[in-house]
Design a protein around this motif. Structure first.
Motif, PDB file in Angstrom:
ATOM      1  N   ARG A   6      12.057  18.291  -5.595  1.00 19.49           N
ATOM      2  CA  ARG A   6      12.637  18.190  -4.544  1.00 19.49           C
ATOM      3  C   ARG A   6      12.096  17.831  -3.216  1.00 19.49           C
ATOM      4  NH1 ARG A   6      15.974  22.481  -6.613  1.00 19.49           N
ATOM      5  NH2 ARG A   6      18.103  21.872  -6.914  1.00 19.49           N
ATOM      6  N   GLU A   7      10.772  18.212  -3.015  1.00 19.85           N
ATOM      7  CA  GLU A   7      10.072  17.691  -1.832  1.00 19.85           C
ATOM      8  C   GLU A   7       9.797  16.311  -1.720  1.00 19.85           C
ATOM      9  OE1 GLU A   7       6.796  20.403  -1.556  1.00 19.85           O
ATOM     10  OE2 GLU A   7       7.957  22.034  -2.324  1.00 19.85           O
ATOM     11  N   VAL A   8       9.539  15.653  -2.885  1.00 19.65           N
ATOM     12  CA  VAL A   8       8.994  14.185  -3.069  1.00 19.65           C
ATOM     13  C   VAL A   8      10.157  13.243  -3.264  1.00 19.65           C
ATOM     14  CG1 VAL A   8       7.022  15.042  -3.983  1.00 19.65           C
ATOM     15  CG2 VAL A   8       8.618  13.947  -5.507  1.00 19.65           C
ATOM     16  N   GLU A  56       8.337   0.596 -11.421  1.00 18.03           N
ATOM     17  CA  GLU A  56       7.552   1.833 -11.523  1.00 18.03           C
ATOM     18  C   GLU A  56       8.160   2.931 -10.612  1.00 18.03           C
ATOM     19  OE1 GLU A  56       3.053   3.722 -12.387  1.00 18.03           O
ATOM     20  OE2 GLU A  56       3.490   1.499 -11.847  1.00 18.03           O
ATOM     21  N   LEU A  57       8.438   2.424  -9.215  1.00 23.61           N
ATOM     22  CA  LEU A  57       9.035   3.315  -8.436  1.00 23.61           C
ATOM     23  C   LEU A  57      10.517   3.952  -8.845  1.00 23.61           C
ATOM     24  CD1 LEU A  57       8.218   1.835  -4.988  1.00 23.61           C
ATOM     25  CD2 LEU A  57       7.319   4.107  -5.662  1.00 23.61           C
ATOM     26  N   ARG A  58      11.308   3.016  -9.359  1.00 23.72           N
ATOM     27  CA  ARG A  58      12.678   3.402  -9.640  1.00 23.72           C
ATOM     28  C   ARG A  58      12.363   4.333 -11.066  1.00 23.72           C
ATOM     29  NH1 ARG A  58      15.055  -2.613  -9.097  1.00 23.72           N
ATOM     30  NH2 ARG A  58      15.879  -2.304  -7.122  1.00 23.72           N
ATOM     31  N   ARG A 103      12.636   7.670  -2.526  1.00 22.05           N
ATOM     32  CA  ARG A 103      13.934   6.985  -2.066  1.00 22.05           C
ATOM     33  C   ARG A 103      13.520   5.766  -1.032  1.00 22.05           C
ATOM     34  NH1 ARG A 103      19.113   9.333  -3.595  1.00 22.05           N
ATOM     35  NH2 ARG A 103      18.651  11.300  -4.451  1.00 22.05           N
ATOM     36  N   ALA A 104      12.703   6.089  -0.149  1.00 22.04           N
ATOM     37  CA  ALA A 104      12.408   5.405   1.154  1.00 22.04           C
ATOM     38  C   ALA A 104      11.504   4.305   0.335  1.00 22.04           C
ATOM     39  CB  ALA A 104      11.661   6.074   2.213  1.00 22.04           C
ATOM     40  N   ARG A 163       0.830  -1.206   0.000  1.00 26.58           N
ATOM     41  CA  ARG A 163      -0.184  -0.016  -0.038  1.00 26.58           C
ATOM     42  C   ARG A 163       0.839   1.265   0.191  1.00 26.58           C
ATOM     43  NH1 ARG A 163      -3.557   1.198  -2.191  1.00 26.58           N
ATOM     44  NH2 ARG A 163      -4.528   3.322  -1.872  1.00 26.58           N
ATOM     45  N   ARG A 164       1.956   1.202   0.786  1.00 29.97           N
ATOM     46  CA  ARG A 164       2.900   2.341   0.762  1.00 29.97           C
ATOM     47  C   ARG A 164       3.592   2.535  -0.444  1.00 29.97           C
ATOM     48  NH1 ARG A 164       4.860   4.981   4.859  1.00 29.97           N
ATOM     49  NH2 ARG A 164       6.633   6.306   4.620  1.00 29.97           N
ATOM     50  N   ALA A 165       3.940   1.469  -1.244  1.00 31.40           N
ATOM     51  CA  ALA A 165       4.483   1.700  -2.566  1.00 31.40           C
ATOM     52  C   ALA A 165       3.475   2.200  -3.552  1.00 31.40           C
ATOM     53  CB  ALA A 165       4.801   0.192  -3.251  1.00 31.40           C
ATOM     54  N   ALA A 166       2.317   1.698  -3.544  1.00 32.90           N
ATOM     55  CA  ALA A 166       1.262   2.158  -4.137  1.00 32.90           C
ATOM     56  C   ALA A 166       0.751   3.763  -4.130  1.00 32.90           C
ATOM     57  CB  ALA A 166      -0.241   1.538  -4.045  1.00 32.90           C
ATOM     58  N   ILE A 167       1.044   4.264  -2.778  1.00 26.83           N
ATOM     59  CA  ILE A 167       0.980   5.635  -2.550  1.00 26.83           C
ATOM     60  C   ILE A 167       2.096   6.519  -3.073  1.00 26.83           C
ATOM     61  CG2 ILE A 167       0.757   7.261  -0.594  1.00 26.83           C
ATOM     62  CD1 ILE A 167      -0.697   5.268   1.024  1.00 26.83           C
TER      63      ILE A 167
END
Length: 960
Positions: free
Chosen positions: A459-461, A480-482, A466-467, A440-444
């Motif tokens: 810069r704010e995100v 997709e995150l990368r 990264r986390a 769920r965290r990854a989806a958000i």
């Protein structure tokens, strides 16, 4: 930190003059100038009633007349006739010699300070009414004795009964030389005051001057006057107006607090909104608001508290649900009548945001949380549901689990409506404070990344993304995150090697997404390390173009093709034309959606850097007209920055400096647009003589572009850095700039954008007596540019030949070719270079070339270049066409008073920006003055200026 400007000793910030009140000031002044007269000035608290009266009395209407001022006060037991006693108590010996009748002695108990000039107290009367009448007569007689005068009675909405009775008495027969000014708050005025100010006085003129809050434009005008600026930005004016509702007192209080806290950072006429968002309510506004609320009944206070929590205008049913008051009408009427609330948009809200904030912050925390909870329930039952508001209230009600769910829904709704900024804010907050399971965290985080792509929040995100990439989640989510983090880092201008690793690592996990694979390949094509051949980048671009055919999403296909086409153009690869043709075919030649506008931008910005100037203007103009651009701040900023770069290249400089300064604040967090704008700013600074700024800014852009691998930016930035350093008498710095560029060309071989820098490189190397290096460079350039699609190559190579072989004809050829390609400033420089060589050899053709150069410089507004060319003309006796000036006197070879100020500050070590702040003008204006100073004194650097200015003072030659 930028200074705030004029203020009172106690720290109160005020405007040096009236702003936006010309009509009202004229009406008041006219009435005061024709006594006997009565003027009522009506307006809400803080709207500027007293300031208007003060300004009127400073003018002709107040000259030669005694001004008597009295105020009513909000105390429960008003002192009878208090404002009259306060006004007349200041008369003093003004009554000396006045022939007062015995009735004036009745004033002694009220005005003991006037005892020396008043008759004895008359015998007391048994009838209280008669005694009061005697006092009224005495007051009227005293006012007559000190006339011509103006009696100003402030805040009459708080007047006691006797004051109202006396004014009724006075206005039945006002003294011939007396003008009466009555100020009051309309929302608190009783029927007696209304009747008094509506009734025409006997034998006197009656005028009514209503004061409304300032509109957005006048709010900006007042802020500029207070801050000592020519203007403030539209964004700052709008923000200030939204916070204060245009109340001058509130505006002054906010700006006073800004100065006290030192929170505002100035960028030209722009102001950092984030700093303003951190401001608490100014004390003056907080105290006056809370005092007014304290005078309300218990039910009215409950309603007001509920409205402060809701913040938006609240309807009666919503207030009933939140407060439990069965019939809120009476309490609502009371709050409106007392000026605490006002009707707005079908509901009831505060008159300005600061008042709402003051009441909200004064609430008991438990009470506040309970009201937030009720607000969430009321709003959640509405259809359609305002999800963002519901999420806000759930969070402040202390219900985190419900808030996280509502915030995600609100973010999705915001993104679907095109409000990505709100979506980013909500999702980032969820990731910071909630603890959902990994998937769920990854989806958000993915939703956050997609929303951030269309904002200025890169810069704010980066940290939340990264986390998230370290979470144990399925490959598709991880890929997709990368990919998203790689794109975001590119927007922020951070960690180019990390971007490349992320794109490479993402590709295996994105096989099911050809659209994202193609986009990642574009990213790989533009993040080429210094030790990797440029052919590697081209290979990725070609693969991305091939994949575009398999992308089902037409808009994303267009986007990818636009990125690839721009990159191919920057490498001088002619296949860019085919790719751009596909973009135009897929969009029908008119971009409408964001992805389409972005594609046109990518092509247009690449065209700027490679000299395809007509293409640059066409593509960027088309992108700027897309409807979607008007609703997306990031896209609008980047396209406007691109247009600024195109306008600089093509010589459309009118108003460009102001546009760039305005945009720089918006682009602070968006690296590509910021680089474009700083590049333009440095070029304009060089052309107008602000050499310090030109050198520092261009050097910063050069080094940053090298760091992030923006190889197309390096040539133009390094050329400006080199020219500015040379003009400052720093040949070593100029050579450093050139060597930085040459190192990039040797490593990467990206030569198409280098055409802009070729003239500067050869000029610097020759000036540094490095002719061998210059000839090596010429050979490299001729070989590298031979087969590239680089429009400026012919002109650049002609310039090389002209300088190295001392052939002015080649320089003229270069100038003509630059002109044909619309590269105006380069054409002027080539004409000047030809003129210098011809004139040195006595060839009369030099005069024509020099006049051509001056014509270019003057058309552009390049005052520094024009001054340098004019000095060359004087040395060789070349007559230049007279410039036509109207209006202000010319000072010839003398320094004008303003030029003298600028020169003295400059030799004191101040930069142009610091001089601009000291004199409350724009840096561009200072640059023009500096260019005139350097031209008139024939100074080649600021160091030389010190000596010349001292000599000029001793000779008296340049004294204004």
């Amino acid at each position: 930190m930028g200074g705030i400007g004029p203020g009172e000793p106690g720290g109160r910030v005020i405007a040096p003059g009236m702003v936006g009140r010309a009509t009202e000031l004229a009406a008041l002044s006219a009435a005061l100038s024709a006594p006997p007269s009565v003027v009522s000035v009506e307006g809400e608290a803080g709207v500027g009633k007293s300031r208007l009266v003060t300004e009127a009395l400073r003018g002709p209407a107040g000259r030669g007349r005694r001004v008597l001022i009295g105020r009513c006060h909000p105390i429960r037991e008003s002192f009878p006739l208090g404002p009259l006693v306060e006004a007349l108590g200041t008369v003093g010996d003004g009554l000396a010699g006045a022939r007062l009748s015995s009735v004036a002695g009745a004033l002694r108990p009220l005005l003991p300070e006037l005892t020396p000039w008043l008759p004895p107290v008359p015998a007391p009367l048994d009838d209280a009414v008669a005694q009061r009448h005697r006092v009224f007569r005495g007051l009227a007689e005293a006012l007559t004795a000190v006339s011509p005068s103006v009696l100003v009675l402030e805040d009459l909405h708080w007047m006691d009964e006797q004051t109202g009775d006396f004014l009724t008495y006075l206005l039945h027969g006002a003294p011939a030389g007396l003008a009466v000014v009555l100020t009051y708050r309309g929302e608190e005025a009783g029927t007696a005051l209304r009747a008094l100010t509506a009734r025409p006085p006997a034998g006197a003129a009656l005028a009514h001057v209503p004061l409304a809050p300032l509109d957005e434009a006048r709010t900006g005008g007042l802020a500029a006057a207070i801050l000592g600026l020519e203007r403030v930005s539209d964004e700052f004016a709008r923000y200030l107006w939204e916070r204060t509702s245009g109340l001058p007192f509130a505006i002054e209080e906010v700006l006073a607090l800004v100065r006290e806290r030192g929170l505002v950072v100035r960028r030209g006429d722009r102001w950092a909104r984030r700093a303003l968002d951190r401001l608490e309510v100014p004390r003056g506004i907080r105290d006056s608001t809370l005092a007014r609320v304290a005078r309300l009944s218990a039910d009215a206070r409950r309603l007001v508290a509920a409205v402060s929590v809701v913040r938006t205008p609240a309807t009666q049913p919503a207030l009933v649900a939140m407060t439990g008051i069965d019939d809120p009408l009476e309490a609502l009427v009371e709050a409106v009548d007392r000026g605490v609330l006002a009707e707005a948009d079908g509901g009831f809200g505060f008159r300005h945001a600061l008042a709402a904030q003051a009441v909200y912050e004064d609430l008991n925390p438990a009470r506040r949380m309970a009201l937030h909870g009720r607000a969430a329930e009321v709003l959640g039952a509405m259809a359609p549901t305002p999800l963002g508001q519901v999420a806000h209230h759930l969070r402040h009600a202390g219900r985190p689990a419900e808030w996280a769910v509502a915030a995600e829904r609100a973010a999705a709704q915001a993104a679907s409506l095109g409000d990505e900024d709100e979506a980013v804010r909500l999702l980032a907050e969820v990731l910071r404070t909630a603890a959902p399971p990994p998937e769920r965290r990854a989806a958000i985080a993915i939703a956050l990344g997609w929303a951030a792509l269309d904002t200025l929040h890169a810069r704010e995100v980066t940290e939340p993304l990264r986390a998230a990439i370290d979470l144990d989640v399925p490959a598709a989510l991880r890929g997709e995150l990368r990919f998203l983090l790689g794109v975001i880092l590119g927007q922020a201008g951070e960690d180019s090697p990390m971007q490349r690793r992320l794109f490479l690592d993402a590709l295996p996990d994105l096989r099911h997404r050809p659209d994202l694979c193609a986009w990642a390949m574009v990213g790989l094509g533009v993040t080429i390390p210094s030790d990797t051949p440029v052919a590697e980048g081209l290979r990725w671009m070609i693969e991305a173009v091939a994949l575009a055919d398999g992308i089902d999403d037409r808009l994303l296909a267009v986007f990818v093709l636009g990125k690839a086409g721009g990159a191919l153009m920057e490498n001088g690869d002619r296949t860019w034309r085919t790719v751009v043709g596909r973009v135009e075919e897929l969009t029908g030649g008119t971009p409408r959606q964001r992805r389409e506008a972005n594609a046109y931008y990518s092509i247009g910005i690449a065209a700027c850097y490679t000299g395809h100037l007509p293409t640059a203007t066409t593509m960027l103009d088309a992108a700027s007209r897309a409807d979607a651009v008007q609703q997306n701040r990031r896209l609008a900023v980047m396209i406007r920055a691109g247009l600024a770069l195109a306008h600089h290249g093509t010589g459309r400089w009118d108003g460009l400096a102001a546009t760039v300064e305005e945009l720089l604040a918006d682009a602070a967090e968006y690296a590509p647009a910021r680089m474009d704008l700083e590049l333009v700013a440095s070029g304009l600074a060089l052309a107008t003589g602000d050499l310090d700024r030109a050198a520092a800014t261009a050097r910063r852009v050069t080094e940053f572009a090298v760091e992030i691998g923006a190889y197309e930016v390096v040539p133009t930035a390094a050329a400006t850095w080199a020219r500015a350093a040379l003009a400052l008498g720093d040949p070593a710095g100029a050579v450093t700039a050139v060597r930085t560029l040459l190192a990039q060309l040797d490593a990467k071989g990206v030569w198409a954008p280098a055409c802009w820098a070729v003239p500067a490189v050869v000029d610097v190397l020759v000036a540094a007596d490095e002719r061998a290096a210059a000839r090596r460079f010429a050979g490299q350039a001729a070989t590298a540019l031979r087969d590239l699609d680089a429009p400026l190559a012919g002109a650049a190579l002609a310039y090389l030949r002209g300088v190295l072989d001392d052939r002015p004809e080649e320089l003229v050829t270069a100038a003509v070719e630059f002109e044909r390609l619309s590269a105006a400033i380069e054409a002027g420089r080539a004409h000047e270079a030809a003129a210098g060589r011809w004139l040195a050899s006595g060839d009369e053709r030099g005069a024509g070339s020099l006049r051509a150069a001056v014509a270019v410089y003057e058309r552009l507004g390049a005052s520094w270049d024009a001054g340098r060319a004019a000095a060359l003309a004087r040395r060789h006796g070349v007559a230049l066409p007279a410039r036509h000036r109207n209006g202000r006197r010319g000072y010839g070879t003398e320094l004008s008073p303003r030029e003298r100020q600028v020169a003295e500050l400059a030799v004191g070590g101040r930069t142009n920006r610091e001089i601009a702040e000291a004199l409350f003008v724009s840096p561009n204006t200072v640059g023009k003055h500096m260019a005139a100073v350097m031209r008139k004194l024939s100074a080649r650097s600021r160091t030389e200026l010190v000596r010349l200015l001292v000599n000029a003072d001793e000779d008296g030659a340049f004294s204004p």
